[in-house]
Design a protein around this motif. Sequence first.
Motif, PDB file in Angstrom:
ATOM      1  N   CYS A   1      -9.448   4.769  -7.265  1.00 14.53           N
ATOM      2  CA  CYS A   1     -10.015   6.146  -6.665  1.00 14.53           C
ATOM      3  C   CYS A   1      -8.759   6.995  -6.882  1.00 14.53           C
ATOM      4  N   ALA A   2      -7.725   6.808  -6.695  1.00 13.25           N
ATOM      5  CA  ALA A   2      -6.642   7.794  -6.493  1.00 13.25           C
ATOM      6  C   ALA A   2      -6.069   8.069  -7.872  1.00 13.25           C
TER       7      ALA A   2
ATOM      8  N   SER B   1      -8.703  10.458  -9.443  1.00 11.80           N
ATOM      9  CA  SER B   1      -8.498  11.618  -8.825  1.00 11.80           C
ATOM     10  C   SER B   1      -7.271  12.634  -9.212  1.00 11.80           C
TER      11      SER B   1
ATOM     12  N   THR C   1      -6.012  -7.254   0.867  1.00 15.44           N
ATOM     13  CA  THR C   1      -5.028  -6.340   0.558  1.00 15.44           C
ATOM     14  C   THR C   1      -5.287  -5.655  -0.817  1.00 15.44           C
TER      15      THR C   1
ATOM     16  N   LEU D   1       0.908  -1.231  -0.017  1.00 18.32           N
ATOM     17  CA  LEU D   1      -0.023   0.015   0.021  1.00 18.32           C
ATOM     18  C   LEU D   1       0.881   1.243   0.109  1.00 18.32           C
TER      19      LEU D   1
ATOM     20  N   TRP E   1       0.960   4.187  -2.996  1.00 19.89           N
ATOM     21  CA  TRP E   1       0.909   5.497  -2.528  1.00 19.89           C
ATOM     22  C   TRP E   1       2.083   6.541  -3.164  1.00 19.89           C
TER      23      TRP E   1
ATOM     24  N   ILE F   1      -8.382  -3.480  -1.081  1.00 21.73           N
ATOM     25  CA  ILE F   1      -8.066  -2.335  -0.548  1.00 21.73           C
ATOM     26  C   ILE F   1      -7.064  -1.717  -1.955  1.00 21.73           C
ATOM     27  N   LEU F   2      -6.190  -2.298  -2.480  1.00 19.11           N
ATOM     28  CA  LEU F   2      -5.314  -1.719  -3.333  1.00 19.11           C
ATOM     29  C   LEU F   2      -6.139  -1.359  -4.598  1.00 19.11           C
TER      30      LEU F   2
ATOM     31  N   VAL G   1      -9.477  -0.643  -4.670  1.00 18.67           N
ATOM     32  CA  VAL G   1     -10.378   0.285  -4.724  1.00 18.67           C
ATOM     33  C   VAL G   1      -9.812   1.680  -4.450  1.00 18.67           C
ATOM     34  N   VAL G   2      -8.671   1.675  -3.529  1.00 20.64           N
ATOM     35  CA  VAL G   2      -7.862   2.756  -3.113  1.00 20.64           C
ATOM     36  C   VAL G   2      -7.105   3.267  -4.437  1.00 20.64           C
ATOM     37  N   GLY G   3      -6.444   2.419  -5.156  1.00 18.24           N
ATOM     38  CA  GLY G   3      -5.868   2.666  -6.361  1.00 18.24           C
ATOM     39  C   GLY G   3      -6.817   3.229  -7.519  1.00 18.24           C
TER      40      GLY G   3
ATOM     41  N   PHE H   1       1.316   6.692  -6.966  1.00 15.04           N
ATOM     42  CA  PHE H   1       0.585   7.862  -7.227  1.00 15.04           C
ATOM     43  C   PHE H   1       1.309   9.113  -7.355  1.00 15.04           C
TER      44      PHE H   1
END
Length: 79
Positions: free
Chosen positions: A62-63, A66, A52, A10, A14, A55-56, A58-60, A17
């Motif tokens: 969205c990031a 954005s 994991t 994760l 980050w 999470i990666l 979904v967050v990936g 990104f």
Amino acid sequence: MNLLNSILILLTAWLEFILESSYGGARHLFGAQIDLIPPLIVYAALRSSIVTMAILAVVGGCAFDSLSLNPLELQYQPR
């Protein structure tokens, strides 16, 4: 070790990104944006738990949406 591996995956996402959105050297050098998140998601799917990876993903996603300059595309079509 599994918790540490998940945290490192994760954290790597980050950092990817941040680097992809702030540093444009590879884009100018190759003429195209190089996306490193799909290979990281494949690595997470092979080496870590399903939590994991989820999470990666979904967050990936969205990031990536954005921080990218791509326009928002809605798939809704009225009848």
